[in-house]
Structure formats: structure tokens, C-alpha cells
Design a protein around this motif. Structure first.
Motif, short mmCIF file in Angstrom:
data_model
loop_
_atom_site.label_atom_id
_atom_site.label_comp_id
_atom_site.label_asym_id
_atom_site.label_seq_id
_atom_site.Cartn_x
_atom_site.Cartn_y
_atom_site.Cartn_z
N LEU A 33 31.91 20.51 -17.09
CA LEU A 33 33.19 21.37 -18.19
C LEU A 33 32.57 22.81 -18.43
CD1 LEU A 33 33.24 18.37 -20.76
CD2 LEU A 33 34.68 18.61 -18.45
N ILE A 34 31.28 23.20 -18.50
CA ILE A 34 30.85 24.33 -18.67
C ILE A 34 29.67 24.70 -17.85
CG2 ILE A 34 29.50 25.62 -20.28
CD1 ILE A 34 30.88 23.88 -22.73
N SER A 35 29.97 25.86 -17.03
CA SER A 35 28.83 26.30 -16.13
C SER A 35 28.37 27.50 -16.32
CB SER A 35 29.70 26.38 -14.96
OG SER A 35 28.74 26.63 -13.85
N GLN A 36 27.21 27.80 -16.51
CA GLN A 36 26.26 29.02 -17.03
C GLN A 36 25.65 29.42 -15.61
OE1 GLN A 36 25.88 32.00 -17.55
NE2 GLN A 36 25.80 31.65 -19.66
N THR A 37 26.07 30.53 -14.72
CA THR A 37 25.52 30.74 -13.52
C THR A 37 24.67 32.19 -13.75
OG1 THR A 37 27.37 32.22 -13.04
CG2 THR A 37 27.68 30.07 -12.37
N PHE A 38 24.67 32.73 -14.78
CA PHE A 38 24.05 34.10 -15.04
C PHE A 38 24.50 35.22 -14.22
CE2 PHE A 38 20.81 30.87 -16.17
CZ PHE A 38 20.40 31.29 -17.26
N GLY A 39 25.75 35.11 -13.76
CA GLY A 39 26.35 36.28 -13.21
C GLY A 39 26.33 36.63 -11.88
N GLN A 40 26.95 37.77 -11.43
CA GLN A 40 26.72 38.21 -10.10
C GLN A 40 26.19 39.56 -9.98
OE1 GLN A 40 27.55 36.16 -7.48
NE2 GLN A 40 27.70 37.66 -5.60
N GLY A 41 25.25 40.03 -8.94
CA GLY A 41 24.63 41.33 -9.05
C GLY A 41 25.50 41.84 -7.83
N ASN A 42 24.82 43.01 -7.36
CA ASN A 42 25.39 43.86 -6.08
C ASN A 42 24.48 43.97 -5.11
OD1 ASN A 42 23.91 46.20 -6.97
ND2 ASN A 42 25.16 46.35 -8.63
N ASN A 43 24.71 45.00 -4.10
CA ASN A 43 23.89 44.97 -3.08
C ASN A 43 22.81 46.25 -3.19
OD1 ASN A 43 25.16 43.31 -1.30
ND2 ASN A 43 26.90 44.63 -0.72
N THR A 44 22.78 46.69 -4.35
CA THR A 44 21.85 47.86 -4.67
C THR A 44 20.93 47.79 -5.76
OG1 THR A 44 23.84 49.00 -5.43
CG2 THR A 44 22.46 50.25 -3.95
N ASP A 45 21.23 47.35 -6.79
CA ASP A 45 20.24 47.30 -8.10
C ASP A 45 19.62 45.85 -8.03
OD1 ASP A 45 21.70 49.44 -9.24
OD2 ASP A 45 22.97 48.09 -10.27
N SER A 46 18.40 46.23 -8.54
CA SER A 46 17.41 44.89 -8.79
C SER A 46 17.20 44.28 -9.96
CB SER A 46 16.21 45.65 -8.51
OG SER A 46 16.01 46.20 -7.13
N TRP A 47 17.56 45.11 -11.28
CA TRP A 47 17.44 44.45 -12.51
C TRP A 47 18.88 44.50 -13.14
CZ3 TRP A 47 12.90 41.94 -14.12
CH2 TRP A 47 11.83 42.04 -13.15
N TYR A 48 19.08 43.49 -14.02
CA TYR A 48 20.60 43.88 -14.72
C TYR A 48 20.35 43.20 -16.12
CZ TYR A 48 21.96 43.38 -9.76
OH TYR A 48 22.17 43.93 -8.43
N GLY A 49 21.62 43.75 -16.74
CA GLY A 49 21.49 43.36 -18.25
C GLY A 49 22.51 44.21 -18.79
N PRO A 50 22.80 44.01 -20.15
CA PRO A 50 22.08 43.26 -21.25
C PRO A 50 22.45 41.61 -20.73
CG PRO A 50 24.02 44.25 -22.07
CD PRO A 50 24.01 44.84 -20.90
#
Length: 648
Positions: A33-50
Motif C-alpha cells: 500500500l505504501i512504499s518508501q524507496t529513498f528515491g533515485q540518484g543520477n550518474n554523477t553525484d555521490s551524496w544526496y539530500g535533504p
């Protein structure tokens, strides 16, 4: 007795409370019903936020590190960050932070990386809203130990706790040790949410050390307990295959376990753009109008809920989809290698499918994709049809085979003879294109009537074609070589000396003779003996007996007089033999004569036109004695040496 009753009552309450927290699902847990995947990055960056941007509803009680990340590229205790892999670039602790993709294997999928601390505390929360009240739910989470097995570090250990908005614990469950085996591990806890539509997942640290305790979180889901739904087609198959243009109607049905009272139903269809309700299909069994459907995949699923909840996404059970595949008709292609000559092979070719069935003239049939028919005849000419099948669907295609009659090449001659340097015209007929080979000596090898000027006997082959059926014919051009006379190199002799003339003649079928015939033993010989008494030029004449050509060449014979050198003279003034003379030397204007005494002293020298020696040196008479001479006449003679007696 009263104390015992109180104790039994307390045990009963405790057991009932634990039973309520861990109610068993009598049906099945449906799709998330609910899914938390923590999102999607890209081909360049190493760290993401907020964190709120990539994981709505999630919060952490650790120090969250956003981009560009920590300077040493690794976290410290009680820190966290969103990454694509625990092994961030420049990782100073490669044995502790191993490379690994997110739980789904997506190289750009994000995970929450955490460096735990030695405190029993809540380090992560995920709030989930809009749940259906009074439902048995299952919350699960995937955890990865970020360390290498070789690190032998302390394993993470945590508690999954579910609370309602008032902080009441609905259930909790320990994970136990999350082993360092480079594998994602799934942990879950079942609970009942009562009247609350909002719950919060809390992760509590149970590893009381800072050594190790490095892990990543991914894919948090909530599933509702509902009846088990097993949809099927009226064919009792979970998969139907049809062909475009030949689709047929079917009935959807489902086996459903007990779960909802006063249940309602809704069938849904997904044609590639997402799930949509099928209007009017609200019973457990539904007839589907499936005529004239285009190629594609059609998915069907049944959703069910208690009456009044069917439109509430988090309050209904959803079946796994079943599908119908409408396969496109194959794009059937039939080809042949073009007009075929009688006696050659017919080559057919089909494409567009996985199996083929050919039929054609002369009772031909084959299941090969590219059959070859040998030894073509006129009876094999006509239309060939192939049935092309792919994914159970069949389409026809045709190709027309034309059989050509053979051609008969004709040439103007079969043999010709020419002299070298001459030419002859070749000519062929019977076709529309011509190709001669070899091409050497031809004015144009791609015309019917080239001019041939070969330098040696050559057999020319002409390929005559009507565009498809070639045939060959030959013409041989014999080349007679021209006559070439060579009288040889000029020679030098002394009067009375015989010499052989070095005559040579090349070519085919010739005669020859020398002129003049003076002093020759036989002027018709190629190498006659000559004994001329004076300078003479001989000419070698050669003529072709085949009418090709004639040739001549000259040789000059230089004839010198015989050289006689006196060995005594008497320079006494009686006018008889007073000087040393060499009669023949006048024929050598560049002669050099030297005379020395017995001591090697030069007493006389004459250069150029010779003057007789009078037996003097520097105007003074030399004493009678033997003197030594050297006489150079020219390059054709060796230097003469010897002695001469001077007498008085």
C-alpha cells in the motif's frame, strides 16, 4: 487463593495483549500500500539530500549528511546520508564500506547509509498516513550490513517498533544480528492499527558498540491483510495468447478466501498506461469483450473491499495480475534470388517469423526458412507462397520465380594470327552484356567488339549474359614475334687475324644474311669468320618469313697493322740503320715509347707521333749497350716491353 487469582488474571491480561499485538492474517498480505524507496540518484553525484526531498515522511535522529558529503567520504558514528553505494568515492575504510547497489539492483537507486552508536535509542522514523483502520498490516524493511565479512566487525542489531499517533506501541520485533554477507535482508513486523489511519515505524539501535554497526536501509513497505485472491480466465489459465485480428471474448473469475463481510468487487485493466476500472465489471465473475484488440499486453486484476471501502486505496485487497497477450501478426516477407537460369538453383528466402511452410509450382513444399531448389526447369516457374509463423500467429507472403532460357554465345572467329604490334577485332553476340578476360591488350573489355592488341599469344574468354544467365566462348589470338637483328659489339683485330662475328636474331620464322660478303667465309651464317685487311663495317639483315617485319644492325671491325719492333740499330752516321724505327707505329698517333738503361734511368721518350731514336740522350751519344723499352699503342693493345741493342 485471592493472590493466586490475581496472578492468573495478570497472566491472562499479558497473554491477551501479546495476542492482540501479533494477530495472524487469515488471508494474505496483498500488494504494498505504501512504499518508501529513498528515491533515485543520477550518474554523477555521490551524496544526496535533504532527506525530506528524496524520502517523504522519513526522519532520522542521526546527523544527516547532505551533498557533497563528508570530507573523508565516510560517515562517523551517529551520522547518516543518502548514497547509491556504501563504498563512496575516496572511501578511506574499504574493508568497512563495501560496494553494493540498492535492494532492487538499480545502480542509481538510493539507500540511507547509517553509522550506528553505542546507545539504545531511536535512530530512524517513517510516518505512514491514510491507512485503513482496524486492519492487520505487515511492515517490512530491507537492511544491508555495509561491512565486509573480513572486517569481523560488530553486526547491527535493531528493533522494528510500530506506534500510533499517541505513541502507543502497536507491536515491535527485533531483527537479530544483520550478518555481513553482502546481502540485503528483509525484516517485518505484523500489527493491527485499531482506529488509527496513521502509524510510525521506529528503528531502535540494539548494538551497544560503535565498532561496526554500519548498515543501509531500503524499500520500506506496508501491506494489508485481506482475502487471498487468485484470478483466472474461463480457460483456467493464468496466461492467454491470441493473434491480432483473431481475438476472442473471455470470462474473468477468481477464487477468494474468506476475509471481508459484505464484500464488493471491481475488475481493473492495464493496457500499458496504468490500472483503470472496467466499467460495469463489479462482480466476482465478469465477461470481457475482447474482440478486435490490437497487439499488446492486457493485464487484469480484481480488487475487493468491504462495502464502502472499495474506493479507498489502503482499505482493499488487490490480486496479482493475470494477462492476455495479443501477438502481432508477423510481417511475412518472401523473396527469391531473382531470375534463374535453367539448370541453376532457385534460392528462396523468408523472414519475419520462427517457423515457415512453403508451397509452390511442381508440387514443391518445404519447412526451411531459405530452401534451395536445384536444377531449375521451366516447370518450376511461378508463384511460391510461404506461411510465416511467430508466437502462434501466421501471415502469408508470396514471391514469383522467373526461369530464363540459356543463351548461346557466338564469336566472329575462333583463332586469329597477328604480328606483334598489330591488332585484330574480336566480336561476340547472343546477349545483352559482355565481359572479356583477360582485359590486357583489349581496347574495352566490356563491349561486344573490342580491338585486341596482345603482345603475346592470348586466349580471350568472353562471358555473354542476358542479365542473369551467362555463357562463355573463347577466341585465341596468336602473336608472331617481330624479327630483331643484333650484329654484336664492335671489335678490333690485327691484320691477318681472323674473327667470328657475334650475330643474333630473335623472332618467329625468319631468314638472315651479312653484307658486304668481303672477307667472310659464309655471309649466310649467323656467326661467320671474318679476315678483313682494313677497317670494315658489316651489316646483319633479318626478315620475317611471316610477313611481319625486317631488321638490320651494324658491327664495325677495326683492323690495325702488325707491329714489328727491331732489336738492333747502329747510329754511326753511315745512313744505314742509324735510328731505331718502328714502322707500324705511325698508325697509333697517341703512342708512348720509353727507353731506359740497365739502371732504370730514362734515356729516351716519345709521346704522340713517334720519332725514331738516334741513340742519344740530351744530344750526346750513348755508349753501345742493351737498352730496355716499353711501348704503349692504345687501349686495344697491351704494352710491349723488351730490349734493343745499340751498336756503333
Amino acid at each position: 487463593m485471592h493472590s493466586l487469582s490475581k496472578a492468573l488474571f495478570f497472566i491472562y491480561i499479558l497473554l491477551f495483549a501479546n495476542f492482540a499485538k501479533a494477530q495472524l492474517c487469515s488471508g494474505t498480505f496483498g500488494q504494498p500500500l505504501i512504499s518508501q524507496t529513498f528515491g533515485q540518484g543520477n550518474n554523477t553525484d555521490s551524496w544526496y539530500g535533504p532527506l525530506a526531498q528524496y524520502a517523504p515522511g522519513a526522519s532520522t535522529f542521526t546527523e544527516f549528511i547532505g551533498p557533497p558529503g563528508p570530507s573523508n567520504s565516510a560517515l562517523r558514528a551517529n551520522q547518516s546520508g543518502l548514497v547509491k553505494t556504501p563504498a563512496t568515492p575516496g572511501n578511506p575504510f574499504p574493508i568497512y564500506w563495501q560496494p553494493h547497489a540498492d535492494h532492487t539492483g538499480d545502480p542509481n537507486g538510493l539507500m540511507l547509509l547509517i553509522d550506528g552508536i553505542a546507545t539504545r535509542t531511536v535512530f530512524f522514523e517513517q510516518r505512514m498516513d491514510n491507512l485503513c483502520p482496524n486492519t492487520i498490516l505487515r511492515l517490512s524493511i530491507w537492511v544491508l550490513n555495509a561491512n565486509s565479512p573480513a572486517a569481523n566487525a560488530q553486526t547491527p542489531n535493531m528493533i522494528l517498533r510500530i506506534t500510533d499517533p499517541n505513541g502507543n506501541v502497536l507491536n515491535e520485533k527485533p531483527t537479530g544480528s544483520v550478518h555481513a554477507d553482502l546481502t540485503w535482508h528483509q525484516y517485518f513486523v505484523d500489527f493491527t492499527n485499531g482506529n488509527s489511519s496513521t502509524i510510525t515505524l521506529q528503528l531502535i539501535n540494539s548494538t551497544l558498540t560503535n565498532s561496526g554497526n554500519d548498515f543501509a536501509l531500503d524499500d520500506i513497505t506496508v501491506q494489508a491483510c485481506g482475502p487471498a485472491i487468485a484470478p483466472f480466465f474461463n480457460t483456467n489459465a493464468s496466461l492467454l495468447n491470441m493473434c491480432e485480428g483473431n481475438t476472442s471474448n473471455f470470462i474473468l473469475d477468481a477464487n477468494i478466501t474468506a476475509g471481508y463481510t459484505n464484500a464488493v468487487y471491481q475488475w481493473q485493466e492495464n493496457t500499458g498506461s496504468g490500472w483503470a476500472d472496467i466499467v460495469g465489471k463489479t462482480t466476482k465473475q465478469a465477461a470481457i469483450d475482447f474482440s478486435d484488440r490490437i497487439a499488446g499486453t492486457y493485464q487484469y486484476r480484481l480488487i475487493t473491499a468491504m462495502n464502502g471501502n472499495i474506493d479507498r486505496t489502503y482499505c482493499r485487497a488487490v490480486s496479482e495480475p493475470i494477462k492476455v497477450t495479443v501477438n502481432p501478426l508477423p510481417t511475412a516477407i518472401a523473396e527469391n534470388s531473382g531470375p534463374v537460369c535453367i539448370g541453376n538453383n532457385i534460392q528462396l528466402n523468408a523472414s519475419g517469423g520462427t517457423s515457415y511452410s512453403w508451397t509452390g509450382p511442381n508440387q514443391f513444399s518445404s519447412t526451411d526458412k531459405s530452401p534451395s531448389i536445384p536444377n531449375a526447369t521451366k516447370a518450376m516457374e511461378g508463384i511460391y507462397t510461404v506461411q510465416v509463423t511467430a508466437n502462434g500467429c501466421t501471415s502469408p507472403a508470396t514471391t514469383t520465380v522467373e526461369i530464363l532460357e540459356p543463351i548461346i554465345p557466338i564469336t566472329n572467329i575462333q583463332n586469329a594470327t597477328i604480328c606483334k604490334g598489330k591488332s585484330v577485332q574480336l566480336e561476340a553476340s547472343g546477349g545483352s552484356t559482355y565481359l572479356w578476360h583477360p582485359s590486357k591488350g583489349l581496347s574495352d573489355p566490356q563491349i561486344a567488339n573490342p580491338i585486341a592488341s596482345p603482345t603475346e599469344t592470348t586466349t580471350y574468354t568472353v562471358q555473354v549474359s542476358n542479365g542473369k544467365c551467362p555463357a562463355e566462348a573463347e577466341i585465341t589470338v596468336n602473336v608472331n614475334k617481330n624479327v630483331m637483328a643484333d650484329a654484336g659489339a664492335d671489335q678490333t683485330i690485327v691484320t691477318g687475324q681472323p674473327i667470328i662475328l657475334n650475330g643474333k636474331v630473335s623472332g618467329d620464322d625468319f631468314t638472315y644474311f651479312w653484307t658486304p660478303s668481303d672477307y667472310l667465309d659464309d655471309p649466310t651464317k649467323l656467326n661467320p669468320i671474318a679476315t678483313p685487311t682494313e677497317d670494315i663495317t658489316y651489316t646483319l639483315h633479318a626478315s620475317s618469313n611471316l610477313g611481319c617485319n625486317s631488321s638490320s644492325d651494324e658491327v664495325f671491325i677495326k683492323v690495325y697493322p702488325k707491329v714489328v719492333i727491331p732489336n738492333t740499330f747502329t747510329p754511326n752516321g753511315d745512313n744505314v740503320n742509324d735510328t731505331w724505327n718502328i714502322p707500324a707505329i705511325t698508325s697509333f698517333p697517341n703512342s708512348i715509347v720509353k727507353v731506359t738503361n740497365r739502371y732504370g734511368q730514362l734515356v729516351y721518350q716519345s709521346t704522340g707521333n713517334f720519332k725514331g731514336w738516334d741513340g742519344k740522350m740530351d744530344g750526346k751519344d750513348l755508349p753501345p749497350a742493351i737498352y730496355y723499352y716499353s711501348i704503349y699503342l692504345n687501349k686495344d693493345f697491351k704494352t710491349y716491353t723488351g730490349w734493343v741493342m745499340l751498336m756503333r
